[in-house]
Design a protein around this motif. Sequence first.
Motif, PDB file in Angstrom:
ATOM      1  N   LYS A  66       0.821  -1.212   0.000  1.00 48.30           N
ATOM      2  CA  LYS A  66       0.000   0.000   0.000  1.00 48.30           C
ATOM      3  C   LYS A  66       0.858   1.266   0.000  1.00 48.30           C
ATOM      4  CE  LYS A  66      -4.279  -1.487   0.028  1.00 48.30           C
ATOM      5  NZ  LYS A  66      -5.236  -1.164  -1.054  1.00 48.30           N
ATOM      6  N   ASN A  67       2.145   1.125   0.325  1.00 50.13           N
ATOM      7  CA  ASN A  67       3.089   2.240   0.222  1.00 50.13           C
ATOM      8  C   ASN A  67       2.671   3.423   1.103  1.00 50.13           C
ATOM      9  OD1 ASN A  67       5.347   3.615  -0.680  1.00 50.13           O
ATOM     10  ND2 ASN A  67       4.473   4.164  -2.657  1.00 50.13           N
ATOM     11  N   LEU A  68       2.351   3.136   2.350  1.00 51.10           N
ATOM     12  CA  LEU A  68       1.876   4.179   3.258  1.00 51.10           C
ATOM     13  C   LEU A  68       2.945   5.219   3.578  1.00 51.10           C
ATOM     14  CD1 LEU A  68      -0.312   2.186   5.822  1.00 51.10           C
ATOM     15  CD2 LEU A  68      -1.091   3.898   4.186  1.00 51.10           C
ATOM     16  N   MET A  69       4.212   4.823   3.550  1.00 48.38           N
ATOM     17  CA  MET A  69       5.263   5.792   3.856  1.00 48.38           C
ATOM     18  C   MET A  69       5.286   6.918   2.832  1.00 48.38           C
ATOM     19  SD  MET A  69       6.954   5.407   6.659  1.00 48.38           S
ATOM     20  CE  MET A  69       8.463   6.310   6.351  1.00 48.38           C
ATOM     21  N   SER A  70       5.121   6.593   1.550  1.00 47.50           N
ATOM     22  CA  SER A  70       5.067   7.646   0.527  1.00 47.50           C
ATOM     23  C   SER A  70       3.858   8.538   0.734  1.00 47.50           C
ATOM     24  CB  SER A  70       5.032   7.027  -0.877  1.00 47.50           C
ATOM     25  OG  SER A  70       6.278   6.479  -1.223  1.00 47.50           O
ATOM     26  N   ALA A  71       2.720   7.937   1.076  1.00 47.41           N
ATOM     27  CA  ALA A  71       1.519   8.736   1.322  1.00 47.41           C
ATOM     28  C   ALA A  71       1.733   9.682   2.498  1.00 47.41           C
ATOM     29  CB  ALA A  71       0.327   7.811   1.593  1.00 47.41           C
ATOM     30  N   ALA A  72       2.346   9.182   3.577  1.00 46.50           N
ATOM     31  CA  ALA A  72       2.586  10.017   4.751  1.00 46.50           C
ATOM     32  C   ALA A  72       3.569  11.136   4.429  1.00 46.50           C
ATOM     33  CB  ALA A  72       3.113   9.158   5.899  1.00 46.50           C
ATOM     34  N   GLY A  73       4.633  10.808   3.701  1.00 48.09           N
ATOM     35  CA  GLY A  73       5.604  11.836   3.334  1.00 48.09           C
ATOM     36  C   GLY A  73       5.001  12.909   2.444  1.00 48.09           C
ATOM     37  N   ALA A  74       4.194  12.480   1.481  1.00 50.10           N
ATOM     38  CA  ALA A  74       3.543  13.452   0.600  1.00 50.10           C
ATOM     39  C   ALA A  74       2.574  14.337   1.383  1.00 50.10           C
ATOM     40  CB  ALA A  74       2.811  12.722  -0.526  1.00 50.10           C
ATOM     41  N   ALA A  75       1.826  13.746   2.310  1.00 52.39           N
ATOM     42  CA  ALA A  75       0.877  14.528   3.109  1.00 52.39           C
ATOM     43  C   ALA A  75       1.605  15.586   3.934  1.00 52.39           C
ATOM     44  CB  ALA A  75       0.074  13.600   4.018  1.00 52.39           C
ATOM     45  N   LEU A  76       2.745  15.239   4.520  1.00 51.45           N
ATOM     46  CA  LEU A  76       3.524  16.210   5.288  1.00 51.45           C
ATOM     47  C   LEU A  76       4.000  17.362   4.404  1.00 51.45           C
ATOM     48  CD1 LEU A  76       5.730  13.939   7.583  1.00 51.45           C
ATOM     49  CD2 LEU A  76       3.983  15.568   8.335  1.00 51.45           C
TER      50      LEU A  76
END
Length: 203
Positions: free
Chosen positions: A68-78
Amino acid sequence: MEVQRGAANFHVAGNSRKFVDWASVTFGTPFTYLPNLYFLEGPPDHYRPPFHGGLLRVGAFGATRPLKNLMSAAGAALTISRFFGGDLELWINSGRDEGAGCIVRAIEEMFRITRHAQLVRAGWASWHDHRKTVARMNLLINCSYTESFNMVTADGVAEGIPSVVSDAICGRRPTGARRLMTCWRRRAWGGICSVDPLAPGDG
């Protein structure tokens, strides 16, 4: 497959053309391509004004699994929240860990060193209640490395919430946080992301 061979009105189907092509060759039986259908009561009847600041709610929903690649989603959201200079709530599902518990803990550590961002665990709800949660978001980020059909993006369409998605969802290669942010700034809400061959490395 045995039933299909013996009954003219029964067909095995898949929701991915790649799977259908592979299975037809591998098992010597024609598989039918049957895309997912999504039930809508009608066209979305709500208007959402453009986001101009304040608390930004971003949803990165789905089962917590590595692809699901949540780390990329979290980084982009920040990064997006810094672009607006406001506070951030990143909403994720919880209660259904499918091998990504360490990733969620890494996101918690990343958020712990910020003063403006908060991770919100939304639990695992019924589809009806989940749609209510989706409707509260300003943006959805779904940057999976692989998907056959992304239900959360469809939920966003149904609720009038824009999505930034990876190429696995829009038909290209996966997208990393840097490309997600660039795409979002260029296309505002709901742009389609470009190919980023470095995505697995920088995500």
